[in-house]
Design an enzyme around this catalytic site. Structure first.
Site, PDB file in Angstrom:
ATOM      1  N   LYS A 216      12.441  15.938 -43.463  1.00 33.94           N
ATOM      2  CA  LYS A 216      13.016  16.835 -44.089  1.00 33.94           C
ATOM      3  C   LYS A 216      13.079  18.110 -42.886  1.00 33.94           C
ATOM      4  CE  LYS A 216      14.229  16.637 -48.475  1.00 33.94           C
ATOM      5  NZ  LYS A 216      13.517  16.910 -49.667  1.00 33.94           N
TER       6      LYS A 216
ATOM      7  N   HIS B 294       8.361   8.927 -47.924  1.00 40.76           N
ATOM      8  CA  HIS B 294       7.071   9.110 -49.013  1.00 40.76           C
ATOM      9  C   HIS B 294       7.357   8.191 -49.796  1.00 40.76           C
ATOM     10  CE1 HIS B 294       8.178  13.442 -47.562  1.00 40.76           C
ATOM     11  NE2 HIS B 294       6.944  13.175 -46.983  1.00 40.76           N
TER      12      HIS B 294
ATOM     13  N   HIS C 278       6.947  16.397 -34.414  1.00 39.63           N
ATOM     14  CA  HIS C 278       7.811  17.477 -34.962  1.00 39.63           C
ATOM     15  C   HIS C 278       8.785  17.962 -34.239  1.00 39.63           C
ATOM     16  CE1 HIS C 278       4.373  17.045 -38.238  1.00 39.63           C
ATOM     17  NE2 HIS C 278       5.560  17.165 -38.741  1.00 39.63           N
TER      18      HIS C 278
ATOM     19  N   HIS D 181      11.093  12.525 -49.761  1.00 37.16           N
ATOM     20  CA  HIS D 181      12.320  11.732 -49.279  1.00 37.16           C
ATOM     21  C   HIS D 181      11.631  10.263 -49.299  1.00 37.16           C
ATOM     22  CE1 HIS D 181      10.185  11.212 -45.396  1.00 37.16           C
ATOM     23  NE2 HIS D 181      10.226  12.597 -45.172  1.00 37.16           N
TER      24      HIS D 181
ATOM     25  N   CYS E 154      -0.554  22.421 -34.357  1.00 33.76           N
ATOM     26  CA  CYS E 154       0.756  21.983 -34.834  1.00 33.76           C
ATOM     27  C   CYS E 154       0.606  22.199 -36.584  1.00 33.76           C
ATOM     28  CB  CYS E 154       1.254  20.572 -34.483  1.00 33.76           C
ATOM     29  SG  CYS E 154       2.861  20.075 -35.547  1.00 33.76           S
TER      30      CYS E 154
ATOM     31  N   LYS F 169      11.547   9.359 -36.650  1.00 34.50           N
ATOM     32  CA  LYS F 169      11.007   9.578 -38.064  1.00 34.50           C
ATOM     33  C   LYS F 169      11.875  10.261 -38.934  1.00 34.50           C
ATOM     34  CE  LYS F 169       6.831  11.150 -40.319  1.00 34.50           C
ATOM     35  NZ  LYS F 169       6.192  12.103 -40.658  1.00 34.50           N
TER      36      LYS F 169
ATOM     37  N   CYS G 201       1.674  19.116 -38.568  1.00 34.69           N
ATOM     38  CA  CYS G 201       0.760  17.930 -38.504  1.00 34.69           C
ATOM     39  C   CYS G 201      -0.684  18.448 -39.065  1.00 34.69           C
ATOM     40  CB  CYS G 201       0.167  17.577 -37.072  1.00 34.69           C
ATOM     41  SG  CYS G 201       1.801  16.431 -36.206  1.00 34.69           S
TER      42      CYS G 201
ATOM     43  N   CYS H 228       5.118  19.673 -30.328  1.00 39.14           N
ATOM     44  CA  CYS H 228       4.544  18.499 -30.819  1.00 39.14           C
ATOM     45  C   CYS H 228       5.456  17.324 -30.664  1.00 39.14           C
ATOM     46  CB  CYS H 228       4.266  18.764 -32.340  1.00 39.14           C
ATOM     47  SG  CYS H 228       3.936  17.183 -33.450  1.00 39.14           S
TER      48      CYS H 228
HETATM   49  N1  MSP Z   1      -1.105  15.570 -46.439  1.00 35.10           N
HETATM   50  C1  MSP Z   1      -1.226  14.385 -45.235  1.00 35.10           C
HETATM   51  C2  MSP Z   1      -1.865  13.180 -45.721  1.00 35.10           C
HETATM   52  C3  MSP Z   1      -3.296  13.552 -46.116  1.00 35.10           C
HETATM   53  S1  MSP Z   1      -4.193  11.841 -46.647  1.00 35.10           S
HETATM   54  C4  MSP Z   1      -5.540  12.606 -46.992  1.00 35.10           C
HETATM   55  C5  MSP Z   1       0.394  14.053 -44.913  1.00 35.10           C
HETATM   56  N2  MSP Z   1       1.268  14.208 -45.951  1.00 35.10           N
HETATM   57  S2  MSP Z   1       2.784  14.013 -45.837  1.00 35.10           S
HETATM   58  O1  MSP Z   1       3.657  14.391 -47.239  1.00 35.10           O
HETATM   59  O2  MSP Z   1       3.352  14.516 -44.774  1.00 35.10           O
HETATM   60  O3  MSP Z   1       3.156  12.434 -45.491  1.00 35.10           O
HETATM   61  C6  MSP Z   1       2.567  11.384 -46.696  1.00 35.10           C
HETATM   62  C7  MSP Z   1       2.954  10.016 -46.205  1.00 35.10           C
HETATM   63  O4  MSP Z   1       4.214   9.867 -46.107  1.00 35.10           O
HETATM   64  C8  MSP Z   1       2.271   9.549 -44.782  1.00 35.10           C
HETATM   65  O5  MSP Z   1       1.769   8.263 -44.764  1.00 35.10           O
HETATM   66  C9  MSP Z   1       3.589   9.491 -43.873  1.00 35.10           C
HETATM   67  O6  MSP Z   1       3.593   8.622 -42.925  1.00 35.10           O
HETATM   68  C10 MSP Z   1       4.525   9.114 -44.910  1.00 35.10           C
HETATM   69  N3  MSP Z   1       5.852   9.313 -44.342  1.00 35.10           N
HETATM   70  C11 MSP Z   1       6.390  10.595 -44.218  1.00 35.10           C
HETATM   71  N4  MSP Z   1       7.792  10.365 -43.426  1.00 35.10           N
HETATM   72  C12 MSP Z   1       8.093   8.866 -43.289  1.00 35.10           C
HETATM   73  C13 MSP Z   1       8.950   8.192 -42.775  1.00 35.10           C
HETATM   74  N5  MSP Z   1      10.027   8.759 -42.197  1.00 35.10           N
HETATM   75  N6  MSP Z   1       8.556   6.911 -42.954  1.00 35.10           N
HETATM   76  C14 MSP Z   1       7.698   6.279 -43.360  1.00 35.10           C
HETATM   77  N7  MSP Z   1       6.511   7.020 -44.150  1.00 35.10           N
HETATM   78  C15 MSP Z   1       6.685   8.266 -43.898  1.00 35.10           C
HETATM   79  O7  MSP Z   1       0.574  13.269 -44.008  1.00 35.10           O
END
Ligand code: MSP
Length: 549
Positions: free
Chosen positions: A332, A48, A182, A45, A154, A329, A157, A179
């Site tokens: 999805k 990311h 989440h 989304h 969780c 936050k 997380c 959590c």
């Molecule tokens: N797989 C772990 C990271 C491992 S790094 C060794 C993870 N993955 S994630 O897909 O959940 O998130 C990846 C990144 O996307 C994180 O930096 C997270 O903060 C970012 N974001 C996910 N949702 C977000 C928002 N709503 N806003 C900004 N960044 C967001 O965590």
């Protein structure tokens, strides 16, 4: 950040002596920058995409500062979260990951113009063997022991939650512990695990935060990390036995590696750990851009792991904020995720990149709104920048037959523009070094506003009516055209496509060279585009968007 500004990589200390304008934060002239690796349980989304774009802007900027850069992104594919999603969809986890990587995560990089040098998957062989080598070393050196554990986990997380992040559930989860991130129930896990003696690194970590105040940034993130470690560190469970979707522990294959321990090591395994020591020597240490939800993993667990292995800790860990929806936050799992192409299909990749970097203070949370995106697109991109470009090129065509005119004697109004471009570029340079992307763009935008104001004041269309004013008209248009050249260079890291179109329309690729090769340090040097350069047709940079978009 530690890159050096200038056309060729230089040693920071010497550079500082010869060029005091540039702030250099380390003696290295290279930058190894990473994004987090993304879970493949679902498609991306815009949250990311936000992490990807911010990292990409920083890397592209550093490249144009002459730094030797390496930019890594990738996917996190092991653990319970992926396993459960794959099972729910009736496929094996690797098959699920392959599909998501090919259909969603790699296409995202093209969609928003990410210039990564490498893409690591935690199912890559280079990664799995590197993780096992690292684990074996820590085991052999006495940093790992076996024990028994019971705690609330969780799956969202992929973490045993600390007390501060366990809250009472509401609605369907009334009476349960959930959590904080989440809002989903936690699971009580009881297993025999291997543990990493992380508690032994508490003092060394506190010393690190103390001695290197820019290790964790911004300051709010640093304070949070220090407070967390000061409360006391526990040892970390680093293996699981209740499922097998993970990297086997090398000395006991009935355990798989805890997914975060596995994932963090991507930054090393992609850089040659375990198979290419020269590459590792050249790249390491890295600078990590992460969301604030995963700060602790990167600023506490990760440096402790590196210390145990006798490796340098990262250069910097920078935690950005979240894109919020309704104050929470965007995610999805809460059904608030917006797919990046919902925005790019209408506004394009450049507008996507510009909007999120400009509208949200990097390091803080920000709310996304379609109204704000549309308003900024029209005011700043279509009217502010796009219109400036099209009318300047249009006037050069109309009054000078499509070539850049000769610059004559400069009046105060002209030198004010030359000076403003230099000061805005210098400010942007300092702000980018401090990861203040939004501030840097605002500084560069002072040039857009100043050039628009200059055109209004100088009234080239009035000068064009008086033959004796032709030299003055030439000077005015040469000044704006040079300003556009500087803008193309300074905005290239943020909007690679639009600036490339502008560069070609200015005839600059023929007259000066490739846009990506232009350095930030030289951006403000005046009169680089020779008088007489033939301009080329300009496509519309930011087309008007219909209201219902
Ligand atoms: N797989 C772990 C990271 C491992 S790094 C060794 C993870 N993955 S994630 O897909 O959940 O998130 C990846 C990144 O996307 C994180 O930096 C997270 O903060 C970012 N974001 C996910 N949702 C977000 C928002 N709503 N806003 C900004 N960044 C967001 O965590």
């Amino acid at each position: 950040m530690h890159f050096v500004s200038g056309s060729t990589p230089r040693v920071g200390y010497i550079h500082r002596l010869i060029c005091p304008r540039i702030v250099v934060m380390s003696s290295r002239s290279s930058l190894y920058l990473t994004t987090p690796i993304f879970y493949v349980n679902d498609a991306p989304h815009i949250g990311h995409a936000y992490t990807e774009v911010a990292s990409d802007v920083l890397v592209r900027w550093s490249r144009q500062c002459g730094a030797d850069t390496w930019f890594l992104t990738g996917t996190d594919e092991h653990g319970q979260k992926i396993l459960r999603t794959a099972s729910a969809n009736g496929v094996a986890p690797k098959e699920w990951a392959d599909k998501l990587v090919a259909e969603s995560w790699k296409p995202l990089l093209d969609l928003i113009n990410i210039s990564n040098d490498d893409f690591i998957r935690t199912t890559d062989e280079r990664h799995e063997t590197g993780v096992q080598k690292f684990l074996q070393k820590l085991y052999d050196d006495g940093h790992i022991y076996d024990g028994e554990f019971e705690a609330l986990y969780c799956v969202g997380c992929e973490e045993f939650k600390p007390k501060s992040e366990i809250v009472d559930g509401s609605g369907a989860f009334e009476g349960e512990k959930v959590c904080k991130i989440h809002s989903k129930p936690l699971e009580l896990l009881q297993e025999k695990n291997y543990f990493f003696k992380m508690s032994a690194f508490q003092d060394r970590l506190l010393k690190l935060y103390e001695e290197r105040p820019d290790f964790v940034q911004p300051a709010s993130a640093r304070n949070e990390v220090i407070a967390f470690v000061q409360q006391g560190l526990e040892d970390l469970s680093i293996s699981r036995t209740s499922f097998d979707w993970g990297i086997p522990i090398p000395w006991n294959s009935s355990h798989v590696t805890y997914v975060w321990f596995d994932a963090l090591l991507n930054y090393l395994t992609a850089a040659g750990y375990g198979n290419d020591p020269e590459k590792l020597e050249r790249l390491w240490p890295a600078t990590h851009i992460v969301g604030k939800d995963i700060l602790r993993f990167h600023a506490v667990i990760w440096p402790a792991m590196l210390m145990a292995a006798g490796l340098s800790v990262p250069e910097h860990v920078y935690a950005h904020g979240w894109l919020l929806v309704g104050g929470e936050k965007m995610s999805k799992s809460k059904l608030t995720g917006i797919a990046p192409n919902e925005i790019t299909d209408t506004f394009g990749a450049d507008a996507f990149r510009y909007y999120f970097m400009r509208a949200i203070n990097f390091g803080q949370d920000g709310s996304f709104s379609w109204e704000d995106l549309r308003a900024r697109y029209h005011a700043e991109l279509a009217n502010g920048f796009g219109n400036l470009v099209s009318r300047t090129i249009g006037m050069n065509n109309k009054y000078f037959g499509g070539v850049k005119p000769e610059q004559g004697e400069l009046l105060a109004a002209d030198t004010a523009i030359v000076d403003l471009v230099a000061s805005a570029a210098a400010k942007a340079e300092e702000q980018m070094l401090k990861f203040q992307i939004h501030e840097a763009i605002a500084s560069i935008w002072e040039i857009v506003d100043a050039l628009n104001g200059y055109i209004t004041e100088q009234e080239p269309w009035v000068l064009a009516k008086q033959e004796e004013q032709l030299p003055r008209l030439g000077t005015v248009l040469a000044t704006v055209t040079e300003g556009l050249r500087a803008l193309a260079v300074l905005l290239h890291p943020v909007m690679p496509d639009a600036t490339e179109k502008l560069w070609i329309a200015l005839g600059a690729d023929q007259a000066i060279g490739a846009l990506a090769d232009q350095t930030i340090a030289e951006a403000a040097t005046w009169n680089q585009l020779p008088a007489g350069t033939e301009l080329q047709p300009l496509p519309v940079l930011f087309p008007r968007i219909e209201e219902e978009a």
